[in-house]
Design a protein around this motif. Structure first.
Motif, PDB file in Angstrom:
ATOM      1  N   ASP A  16      21.154 -12.546 -30.460  1.00 50.32           N
ATOM      2  CA  ASP A  16      21.306 -11.700 -29.262  1.00 50.32           C
ATOM      3  C   ASP A  16      21.950 -10.369 -29.652  1.00 50.32           C
ATOM      4  O   ASP A  16      22.643  -9.748 -28.861  1.00 50.32           O
ATOM      5  CB  ASP A  16      22.163 -12.442 -28.220  1.00 50.32           C
ATOM      6  N   GLU A  53      24.883 -14.676 -18.536  1.00 52.00           N
ATOM      7  CA  GLU A  53      25.492 -13.839 -19.574  1.00 52.00           C
ATOM      8  C   GLU A  53      25.616 -12.398 -19.118  1.00 52.00           C
ATOM      9  O   GLU A  53      26.629 -11.746 -19.341  1.00 52.00           O
ATOM     10  CB  GLU A  53      24.659 -13.908 -20.868  1.00 52.00           C
ATOM     11  N   GLU A  54      24.579 -11.911 -18.455  1.00 59.49           N
ATOM     12  CA  GLU A  54      24.567 -10.496 -18.067  1.00 59.49           C
ATOM     13  C   GLU A  54      25.502 -10.179 -16.906  1.00 59.49           C
ATOM     14  O   GLU A  54      25.671  -9.030 -16.530  1.00 59.49           O
ATOM     15  CB  GLU A  54      23.132 -10.044 -17.739  1.00 59.49           C
ATOM     16  N   ASP A  78      17.464 -11.494 -23.562  1.00 56.38           N
ATOM     17  CA  ASP A  78      17.555 -12.197 -24.827  1.00 56.38           C
ATOM     18  C   ASP A  78      16.383 -13.164 -24.933  1.00 56.38           C
ATOM     19  O   ASP A  78      16.354 -14.018 -25.802  1.00 56.38           O
ATOM     20  CB  ASP A  78      18.922 -12.905 -24.869  1.00 56.38           C
TER      21      ASP A  78
HETATM   22 MN    MN Z   1      22.045 -10.506 -24.597  1.00 52.92          MN
END
Ligand code: MN
Ligand code: BES
Ligand code: MN
Length: 475
Positions: free
Chosen positions: A198, A171-172, A139
């Motif tokens: 995103d 986040e991932e 992102d």
């Molecule tokens: Mn993302």
């Protein structure tokens, strides 16, 4: 006197009024630096899933914090969590103005398989106007547009709202430490709306805004047979082969209509109304183009639903990885002792990640034949969301896109997941606008991920308009 006064006022009035011109001028003057800085950010291999990159992930957080400071943010802090830090920064211009909370993530997916990249994933390279690098779109390229749009508004004295940045590093891998942070910082994160870039647009010619995201329940399963790998000639035919059993179990999870067979799986699924379906399916979508892009002869999916419905509004079950037995060079005759798979389910309103995880585990254990033992371990999850299209924030985004692209954006439903969105709503009572500038063809999570330089600048130009209209509409 009066004439002079009026004349003197005009240039200032025009400058303030024509924000678009001012934006374009600033972007034009700073174009190269905006790109150079993004390249610097992309060179950090901030892969959150792999502990090997720990130092790089931490350095990326420091870099982001520095860039927020440089752009003019106050109270910039690299906030410790039990995992990777969250970068926070804010600019409060006036307590009476609305506040926009900008969320993004500086971590990226692993770059594997490396050999399929045309140029190295952490050496950003431009080809045909596109930046190729892991994180180019997901992102880093997208959240960094907000940092540069913020700089632009600070430098041109046009910041119309208070802003707060919250850029995370997990986040991932499921944002597992984010809930604790959000709950502990409800005062600091107080805002009027959450803004996230995103997600994807249909195309630059058909700008769109995603108005929903699917949830996720991610599971790992293990099927264990005999207590050791066996000679497949000596024992084969008399002992259940865990690899075969696992494949049979997985295959049984879809029926002939590609409907998921797990009991109670669909119980809470909300069906779209005919009108909602019609709106969804009226978005420009070329199935032939889609198949050509993926080099597949036919699409696949649940009977009775269109491709857009399947990805945007229906729950699904996918095998993400599967392994067992001998996969090295040459041949080895072996009956493996165990077989494993990673299986994820995308969820839609009103399914719950926890409940679906339980339903899955119960079913998977039940369908296992006696000859094997089954272990199901849940990984991370996230809740599905639908974002409103009738609020002030959506309207501001719509106006911003209309002005910048010359076209009213089409509302769509996204197939991906961003777990924080539901969390912001539950804990902070905040609605989100998914202001994405990526494209599905940007190869997120795949080799040769890219982001169009045009989209990057377009995003930087469009975001200040959102702030302007959000402030105006809140008056
Ligand atoms: Mn993302
Ligand atoms: N940015 C994506 C989500 C996304 C991509 C939403 C495109 C809509 C369109 C995000 O970084 C992501 O990959 N999320 C994960 C979930 C997470 C829990 C690992 C996903 O969707 O697999
Ligand atoms: Mn992602």
């Amino acid at each position: 006197m009066l004439r002079n006064f009026t004349f003197a006022k005009i240039p200032i009035f025009v400058a303030k009024c024509n924000l678009m011109q001012e934006i374009k001028k600033y972007v034009e003057e700073n174009k190269q630096r905006f790109l150079d800085e993004l390249f610097e950010l992309l060179r950090f291999p901030s892969v959150s899933a792999d502990p090997k990159y720990k130092e790089d992930v931490l350095k990326t957080a420091e870099f982001v914090a520095q860039k927020l400071k440089d752009a003019g943010a106050d109270k910039v802090e690299v906030c410790e969590t039990a995992g990777y830090p969250i970068v926070y920064g804010e600019k409060i211009v006036d307590a009476s103005l609305p506040t926009v909370l900008i969320y993004g993530h500086y971590d990226v997916q692993p770059a594997d398989p490396l050999e399929l990249w045309k140029t190295p994933p952490f050496e950003p390279t431009v080809r045909e106007g596109k930046i190729y690098a892991r994180g180019a779109c997901d992102d880093k390229g997208q959240f960094y547009m907000h940092v540069k749009a913020f700089e632009l508004m600070m430098q041109t004295d046009t910041l119309a709202c208070n802003v707060k940045f919250m850029i995370e590093g997990e986040e991932e891998v499921g944002s597992s430490n984010l809930a604790t942070f959000v709950k502990a910082n409800t005062e600091r994160l107080k805002a009027d709306v959450v803004l996230i870039s995103d997600t994807s647009m249909i195309s630059m010619e058909s700008p769109s805004i995603e108005t929903g995201l699917r949830g996720l329940a991610y599971m790992e399963v293990e099927v264990v047979g005999p207590n050791r790998d066996l000679h497949s000639g000596v024992y084969g035919g008399a002992v259940a082969n865990p690899a075969t059993i696992l494949c049979q179990m997985i295959a049984s999870l879809h029926d002939e209509n590609n409907h998921i067979t797990i009991p109670e799986f669909y119980d809470r699924v909300v069906e779209l109304s005919d009108q909602e379906k019609q709106v969804l399916n009226s978005a420009p979508f070329d199935l032939e183009e889609y198949k050509k892009d993926l080099d597949i002869a036919e699409e696949w999916g649940e009977k009775g639903y269109s491709t857009l419905e399947r990805t945007g509004t229906r729950p699904t079950l996918e095998v993400n990885g599967i392994w067992s037995g001998y996969i090295g060079e040459g041949a080895k005759t072996v009956l493996p002792s165990k077989a494993n798979a990673k299986i994820s389910m995308r969820l839609v309103p009103n399914q719950s990640s926890e409940e679906i995880s339980e339903i899955f585990a119960r079913h998977f254990e039940k369908i296992a034949p006696k000859g094997v033992k089954v272990k199901v371990t849940p990984h991370h999850g996230g809740e599905p969301v639908v974002t409103p299209t009738n609020g002030v924030a959506y309207l501001a985004a719509e106006k911003a896109i209309k002005e910048s692209f010359g076209k009213k954006p089409i509302p769509t439903r996204g197939g991906g997941s961003i777990p924080i969105v539901a969390l912001f709503e539950d804990v902070l009572g905040l609605k989100t606008v998914l202001f994405g500038f990526g494209l599905d063809s940007d190869a997120l999570h795949s080799p040769n991920e890219k982001y169009d330089i045009y989209n990057y600048y377009k995003g930087i130009e469009t975001l200040p308009l959102f702030h302007k209209y959000f402030a105006e509409l809140n008056k």
